[in-house]
Design a protein around this motif. Structure first.
Motif, mmCIF file in Angstrom:
data_model
loop_
_atom_site.group_PDB
_atom_site.id
_atom_site.type_symbol
_atom_site.label_atom_id
_atom_site.label_comp_id
_atom_site.label_asym_id
_atom_site.label_seq_id
_atom_site.Cartn_x
_atom_site.Cartn_y
_atom_site.Cartn_z
ATOM 1 N N UNK A 46 0.870 -1.176 0.000
ATOM 2 C CA UNK A 46 0.000 0.000 0.000
ATOM 3 C C UNK A 46 0.909 1.229 0.000
ATOM 4 N N UNK A 48 2.032 4.864 -2.538
ATOM 5 C CA UNK A 48 1.884 5.671 -3.751
ATOM 6 C C UNK A 48 2.660 6.956 -3.558
ATOM 7 N N UNK A 49 2.944 7.624 -4.660
ATOM 8 C CA UNK A 49 3.693 8.874 -4.541
ATOM 9 C C UNK A 49 3.611 9.715 -5.782
ATOM 10 N N UNK A 50 4.028 10.961 -5.635
ATOM 11 C CA UNK A 50 4.043 11.918 -6.743
ATOM 12 C C UNK A 50 5.376 12.653 -6.715
ATOM 13 N N UNK A 66 6.602 13.559 -2.744
ATOM 14 C CA UNK A 66 5.796 13.163 -1.598
ATOM 15 C C UNK A 66 5.259 11.771 -1.865
ATOM 16 N N UNK A 67 5.273 10.947 -0.874
ATOM 17 C CA UNK A 67 4.751 9.594 -1.048
ATOM 18 C C UNK A 67 4.265 9.079 0.302
ATOM 19 N N UNK A 68 3.689 7.925 0.269
ATOM 20 C CA UNK A 68 3.266 7.282 1.516
ATOM 21 C C UNK A 68 3.472 5.785 1.406
ATOM 22 N N UNK A 70 2.192 2.254 3.795
ATOM 23 C CA UNK A 70 1.499 1.723 4.968
ATOM 24 C C UNK A 70 1.924 0.279 5.173
ATOM 25 N N UNK A 72 1.580 -3.167 7.595
ATOM 26 C CA UNK A 72 0.610 -3.779 8.517
ATOM 27 C C UNK A 72 0.995 -5.224 8.774
ATOM 28 N N UNK A 94 0.929 -1.410 12.963
ATOM 29 C CA UNK A 94 0.885 -0.521 11.800
ATOM 30 C C UNK A 94 2.099 0.399 11.817
ATOM 31 N N UNK A 96 2.786 3.833 9.402
ATOM 32 C CA UNK A 96 2.483 4.731 8.291
ATOM 33 C C UNK A 96 3.626 5.727 8.157
ATOM 34 N N UNK A 98 5.018 9.019 5.721
ATOM 35 C CA UNK A 98 4.794 9.990 4.642
ATOM 36 C C UNK A 98 6.042 10.858 4.540
ATOM 37 N N UNK A 127 3.875 7.317 11.788
ATOM 38 C CA UNK A 127 2.999 6.920 12.884
ATOM 39 C C UNK A 127 3.142 5.425 13.088
ATOM 40 N N UNK B 18 -3.425 11.112 1.721
ATOM 41 C CA UNK B 18 -2.651 9.966 2.160
ATOM 42 C C UNK B 18 -2.578 9.933 3.677
ATOM 43 N N UNK B 23 -5.290 -0.809 7.656
ATOM 44 C CA UNK B 23 -5.958 -1.977 7.085
ATOM 45 C C UNK B 23 -6.078 -3.085 8.119
#
Lengths: 196, 219
Positions: A46, A48-50, A66-68, A70, A72, A94, A96, A98, A127, B18, B23
């Protein structure tokens, strides 16, 4: 649905400037290391980025990233040990992350195959959270971060588009109350090549 | 310059998109059960032989409350029976006479209700009412903003079972007006959701876990 519409707005706006810039949107698969792997030992699918950048010289671009990601993991027999006892239960872990960087890329080839080496410097918000029973433990931190990367863009100049493949290592430095967070990302995406 | 600034503002929108993602997670009530155990490191658990287990599960309530737990004592035989099975498997012998026992084991339960609310700010910003043209008269009424936020209330019940193992030889002889102090040598606390009746399988699983994570117990 609302988030998809806003993301399309960002992309649509970015497309209008590709004459001197390039915009990439990508999907990331990430693997944690170090303290990040201690928190969540499984890879993240999970992410994605730009990337949004401007060619300042033929072989040099400056921009923003910037992207993220996740992470788990469900731990069936989670355990918290203390001096004279233990607490057990299912843990839901978890992480997360960014990262946000000012980035630069050195572009080594031209033509339909473009390879690059890059470096991003900026900040990373992380986080880290563990749910166990009806209780949660949180750790939210901003930290200084850096990110070397390498990749290629397989271009289709007639369409000003390219397939973007690369690897990127994210390293968020430790803080006074948090260990360093680090993970390696495999990046697959699409680049608008107006500036090349 | 305005275009650059506007682009930067739009570029920052993905930060909102984001936001942290969670999940997976618990799927059943039993996924949220936790078992905690503590013990006296200086006590020799291999020394005692006979253990007395109380047949009744005590409702842990404040003095004066009248049956506030809505606890069914139909569970008592399952709880005390499972405790006895685990202790027997560890090599201890059971006795019905507390004066003959070297260790006492008692079980108690308590419940609490949790109430909370979630204030959904997203609808606060998204609730825009557009202007409309009335069927008669001139002009139209302007839209008004913001929309009304939504508030969602939730409630759930948690239950805790406490299993105490005590050494009766450690009871302090009370002086007048003094409290009786019974020093425990081992205790287990089992906590989880109790919104629906607890199955005996779930009870057996958590009681077994309490003994499984206490390898120092046994002859």
């Amino acid at each position: 649905m609302k988030r998809i519409l806003l993301l399309l707005t960002v992309l649509g706006f970015s497309c209008g400037l590709y004459a001197q810039t390039y915009t990439s949107i990508h999907y990331n698969i990430s693997a944690p290391f170090g303290a990040s792997a201690d928190q969540v030992g499984k890879a993240s699918f999970r992410g994605a980025g730009i990337d949004f950048a401007n060619l300042v010289k033929p072989s040099l671009s400056l921009g923003l990233h910037i992207s993220m990601a996740t992470f788990y993991e469900k731990v069936e027999n989670g355990k918290i040990e203390f001096n004279q006892g233990v607490i057990t239960g299912k843990q839901y872990r978890y992480l997360n992350a960014i990262p946000m960087y000012a980035s630069t890329r050195y572009i080594m080839n031209k033509g339909n195959w473009i390879s690059f080496l890059g470096l991003g410097i900026g900040t990373m918000w992380t986080e880290s959270r563990t749910d166990m029973g009806l209780y949660s433990g949180f750790d939210k931190t901003w930290r200084f971060a850096m990110s070397p990367e390498a990749g290629i863009i397989i271009g289709a100049p007639e369409y000003d588009l390219g397939l973007n493949l690369g690897i990127r290592y994210h390293y968020g430095f430790k803080t006074s109350d948090s260990e360093a967070e680090q993970y390696l990302s495999l990046v697959i995406g699409v680049t608008l090549l107006g500036g090349y | 310059m305005k275009k650059v600034i506007r682009n930067l503002l739009y570029f920052s929108l993905p930060v909102l998109l984001m936001a942290a993602c969670y999940p997976g997670g618990p799927e059943e009530e039993s996924d949220m059960d936790i078992v905690g155990t503590v013990y006296d490191k200086d006590f020799d658990f291999s020394a005692p032989s006979a253990i007395f287990v109380a047949d009744t599960v005590v409702e842990l309530v404040r003095p004066g409350d009248e049956d506030p737990l809505d606890y069914s004592h139909a569970y008592d035989p399952y709880v005390t029976g499972r405790i006895k099975e685990n202790l027997t498997a560890l090599g201890y012998s059971m006795t019905d006479d507390p004066t003959e026992a070297e260790l006492w084991v008692t079980a108690g339960v308590t419940k609490s209700e949790q109430v909370g609310y979630v204030y959904d700010w997203w609808y606060y910003w998204y609730g825009i009412y557009y202007p409309y043209y009335p069927g008669w008269g001139g002009g139209y009424y302007p839209g008004y903003w913001p929309g009304y936020p939504t508030v969602t209330y939730y409630t759930y019940t948690t239950g805790t079972m406490l299993i105490n193992m005590q050494d009766p030889s450690r009871i302090n002889a009370p002086e007048p007006n003094d409290s009786i102090v019974v020093t425990g040598v081992w205790a287990a606390a089992i906590n989880g959701l109790a919104d629906s009746p607890v199955s005996t399988d779930r009870l057996n699983q958590v009681i077994d876990q309490a003994f499984k994570q206490s390898p120092y117990l046994g002859k």
